[in-house]
Scaffold this active site. Structure first.
Site, PDB file in Angstrom:
ATOM      1  N   GLU A   9       0.894  -1.158   0.000  1.00 33.76           N
ATOM      2  CA  GLU A   9       0.000   0.000   0.000  1.00 33.76           C
ATOM      3  C   GLU A   9       0.928   1.203   0.000  1.00 33.76           C
ATOM      4  O   GLU A   9       1.727   1.363   0.922  1.00 33.76           O
ATOM      5  CB  GLU A   9      -0.893  -0.091   1.242  1.00 33.76           C
ATOM      6  CG  GLU A   9      -2.064   0.845   1.202  1.00 33.76           C
ATOM      7  CD  GLU A   9      -1.774   2.104   1.970  1.00 33.76           C
ATOM      8  OE1 GLU A   9      -1.180   3.015   1.363  1.00 33.76           O
ATOM      9  OE2 GLU A   9      -2.132   2.162   3.146  1.00 33.76           O
ATOM     10  N   CYS A  51      -2.370   7.654   5.115  1.00 33.68           N
ATOM     11  CA  CYS A  51      -2.388   7.279   3.695  1.00 33.68           C
ATOM     12  C   CYS A  51      -3.586   7.902   2.999  1.00 33.68           C
ATOM     13  O   CYS A  51      -3.579   8.083   1.792  1.00 33.68           O
ATOM     14  CB  CYS A  51      -2.495   5.768   3.546  1.00 33.68           C
ATOM     15  SG  CYS A  51      -1.429   4.844   4.628  1.00 33.68           S
TER      16      CYS A  51
END
Lengths: 521, 521
Positions: A265, A302
């Site tokens: 990720e 994120c």
């Protein structure tokens, strides 16, 4: 529990023999004891051999035992109590309430996965009846289930020292799937990693799981991580971090004699589209919430909203002004480590140096060695489309407002975006047609789409998708948060014409959810 | 329907401008008309741009319309009637009954997938209720579904000119998932490809699907295939063929600015373990069936049993002798093309040249340009473990008997194997303990495990897994046969806090199978 600086290899503790690292308090720059000597490829080999030996017995344990194991890890983490919280605060610069919340999330995640394990739904039990009289050929009895892929390498993330590190989502989902884990500690929170690792190691003992079910390694450079990804026993990799780091792991995994999947990720700008009616009716309120989302946790999520689009005009000026005022009052915050802080300074300086970009506001000045001053930028849609650097994530408390000249530009910009973890739309009823026309594009670009919300705050639940097309992740088919994250570490196996005594127990006379001849049963 | 040699780009026919290829009858070596001029990267671009434009409307079509489209393809293929069968026979050297069966399988597969589409199970609809009063934070309404990944490139396989080529499993599963397909015809059956392509193109017309839902390209060299895998519109690749070919596509896909998944089904030796009691009680019968499986279709199945293990002794000699006698009577067969035949000759010659390998029997002599003479080899477990070349697949009517000296060697050899599509165990009741100890190893090595059967003949059903760890395939998480093959071309998307009017229809008030707060509903 004392922090000793030792690695955990199976049920043993092993002092590394390579260069020692220390943990550093990013708020003060001071070194925190003890030394954490790094491991060597030999330590990697030992941990991986143990993991390989643990794989068959660990995956063969009853689902209830596996669920109890995850719950025991959660309980052992909670039992670390104040010692854990103080250590994470010192190592991460994050405040107590955030870390207490993150601990709750980490343990809640383990307990949710324990519940998922008990349902057995992830096994995807599928049965086709034998058709002995079928012409021209009989059909044999066919039954399939998903089994774990094998030992998984987990790289701890810096920005969630609990929820995405040693006992975080990747570890929890791999263990839930039935995969042993070899974790590499993130150098930003070594003491935290050891404490959490010991809680897992103790759970392995408590639950009498095979010794190699879990190991934890330290390392200064890249040698341990590389050896880990290259080790033949490792069958998948979980990673949360930078695009550069993620791609390096993907390249290593692909270059193996047997390539393996990497779930990295990596990066996202998490676009926010503020549609005209919503902008007109509540632009200022949106601006205030937006700034809160962009600066929360010093912007180190994120899913931080990195670009915000609205139609130029008086309502956009209201939003812009409110955002600027709110940003100006935003307090500085200590970033996770000096490297992340330096990257933030470099990224905001680069944005500021682009002539078509205006520095609209800055928060209160920095007040410590890794302290970040929030920064709000503004540009135009034309400049955004002409300047690829503006699509790059700047990790930290900053966001970019983009003034569009036509509604059509929302779609042009959406189409121009790389893959994203999230895309957000603010809309009122009158915006519905525009939202409907944007939606197919956003579905192609992002793993999660939000209406009238903000992308920070990722719920750990059944429907959550924390993933998305490249470069948000290296594998758009996966989520790294939520119950579906377990699926990443499974592969299907079909059993043809098996005598009952040889069939896996859950396929003999299935009591768990399954399908029979294409129908749920 | 005349075969014109034209490519099909959306609803148009386009004559290639690159070097023409002809189809060749492998049984006679004679050229079959017409010319098939190759496409260029510009044709690839046109097909991919159309596919990208088709993606949103195609995936938005109701599931029932998508199901009818697949059924229409099946009906249109059947309507080709005798013309299709004659052309495939001429291009492939395969006999009529096999091809009629394969046509049935191809159309049955499309119809099975139509049924799967109607169930909606592959959408994986997952709902989490909003918890507005939860403390400290409310939970928003979260709903997720799987959506198609985007246009898919399909490379036709030589060995299933119908079931794994232009309208084969990869195309059928991609279309079922909601992905437009750009297919590259296998040069071994160009006329077949055009006929099938026209049947699909007609179905696109019949069902008023977007023009770019399907395209078919021809090419002599690799330029078209490379341009296809590199095209930014393509989001996944399906391939069945050699390891070299599959790995070349994986490398291309990984080197893209945006890497994409490749599902390459590549190579396997499909080991068969004959356990002692079964060997003693029915070794000769097993040998006969084994030879039938190994030579069926001139051994040109991905699942052909390539290595056969038994415990040395008088029962093994019976099996070996029976296999040799049966092999000696096996008729030669025309292979799919001259290249495959040459590779078979080379592969069997290489086996024969290994000193520790005995050529036990040969079938009746070759009788045509691409005619293969069956060959049975034998070696020992020690020689097998010491000779890595013996683990390589030889595509064609040949198999290798391996005499083991101890039962423990079954496990040693199983552990030494690379990833496999299948593993087979022949056992009697007395073999149960040994089978149980082998099973965990075989689960780690293969996608499908068979008891007392033969791996050729892959059922198209719900529970089938035609896949396996590398190098059997490039992605062990997938199957390329059966209902689960659709999952390869999907990715999850989460919808957070959506107003009902903006939600995808199937998530509004779900009538299709779904889960609600973790429970099936």
């Amino acid at each position: 529990m004392p922090i000793t600086g030792e690695m955990l290899i199976g049920l043993t503790t092993v002092r590394g023999t390579d260069t020692p690292t220390q943990a550093i308090n990013p708020a003060t720059g001071e070194t925190l004891g003890p030394d954490f000597p790094g491991g060597t490829p030999l330590d990697v080999d030992q941990a991986c051999i143990l993991a390989a030996a643990a794989f068959d017995p660990y995956r063969a344990a009853p689902l209830e035992a596996r669920a109890l194991f995850l719950e025991t890890i959660a309980a052992n983490i909670e039992a670390l109590g104040e010692e854990l919280i103080l250590r994470v605060m010192a190592e991460s610069g994050l405040p107590r309430p955030r870390l207490e919340g993150e601990r709750g999330r980490t343990c809640g995640q383990l307990r949710l996965f324990a519940q998922v394990i008990r349902t057995g739904s992830f096994l995807n039990l599928t049965l086709d009846s034998a058709l002995p009289d079928r012409k021209p050929l009989a059909r044999p009895d066919l039954r399939s289930r998903k089994i774990p892929v094998g030992p998984v390498a987990v790289f701890g993330a810096s920005n969630f020292p609990l929820a995405f590190s040693v006992a975080g989502g990747d570890t929890a989902s791999a263990l839930a799937a039935g995969c042993p884990v070899v974790a590499k500690a993130h150098p930003s929170h070594l003491g935290t990693s050891e404490l959490i690792g010991r809680a897992i190691q103790q759970a392995v003992r408590d639950c009498k799981m095979p010794p190699g079910t879990f190991s934890l390694l330290f390392s200064t450079g890249n040698a341990v991580g590389e050896a880990l990804v290259k080790h033949p026993a490792i069958q998948a990799v979980g990673f949360t971090g930078s695009r550069r780091g993620g791609l390096a792991l993907v390249a290593l995994a692909q270059a193996r004699p047997q390539p393996i999947p990497v779930y990295a990720e990596m990066s996202a700008t998490n676009p926010v589209f503020i549609l005209p009616a919503a902008l007109a009716s509540r632009g200022a309120a949106i601006a205030e919430s937006l700034v809160a989302s962009a600066t929360m946790g010093v912007g180190q999520f994120c899913t931080k909203p990195g670009i915000v689009l609205g139609l130029a005009g008086s309502s956009f000026e209201t939003l812009s002004t409110t955002a600027a005022v709110t940003f100006s009052a935003a307090t500085p915050g200590t970033m996770l480590n000096a490297g992340i802080h330096a990257a933030y300074e470099k990224g905001t300086a680069a944005f500021g140096a682009i002539p078509s970009v205006e520095l609209l506001a800055q928060g209160l000045p920095s007040n410590g060695p890794s302290s970040a001053q929030p920064a709000l930028f503004r540009t135009t849609s034309q400049a955004f489309l002409a300047t690829p650097e503006l699509s790059e994530e700047v990790f930290g408390p900053t966001t970019l407002l983009i003034a569009c000249t036509t509604e059509a530009e929302f779609k042009v910009i959406a189409e121009s975006l790389e893959g994203q973890l999230t895309a957000t739309v603010h809309m009122d009823d009158a915006d519905l047609p525009l939202a409907q026309s944007l939606l197919p594009i956003l579905e192609r670009k992002a793993g999660r789409i939000l209406i009238n919300g903000f992308p920070t705050g990722v719920e750990v639940s059944y429907a959550m998708v924390h993933g998305g097309p490249y470069p948000a992740t290296s594998d758009p088919r996966a989520t790294s948060v939520g119950a579906m994250s377990i699926d990443r570490f499974l592969r299907p196996v079909c059993y043809q014409n098996f005598p009952t005594a040889l069939l896996p127990a859950e396929l003999q006379a299935p009591t768990l959810p399954h399908s029979l001849d294409g129908k749920p049963a």
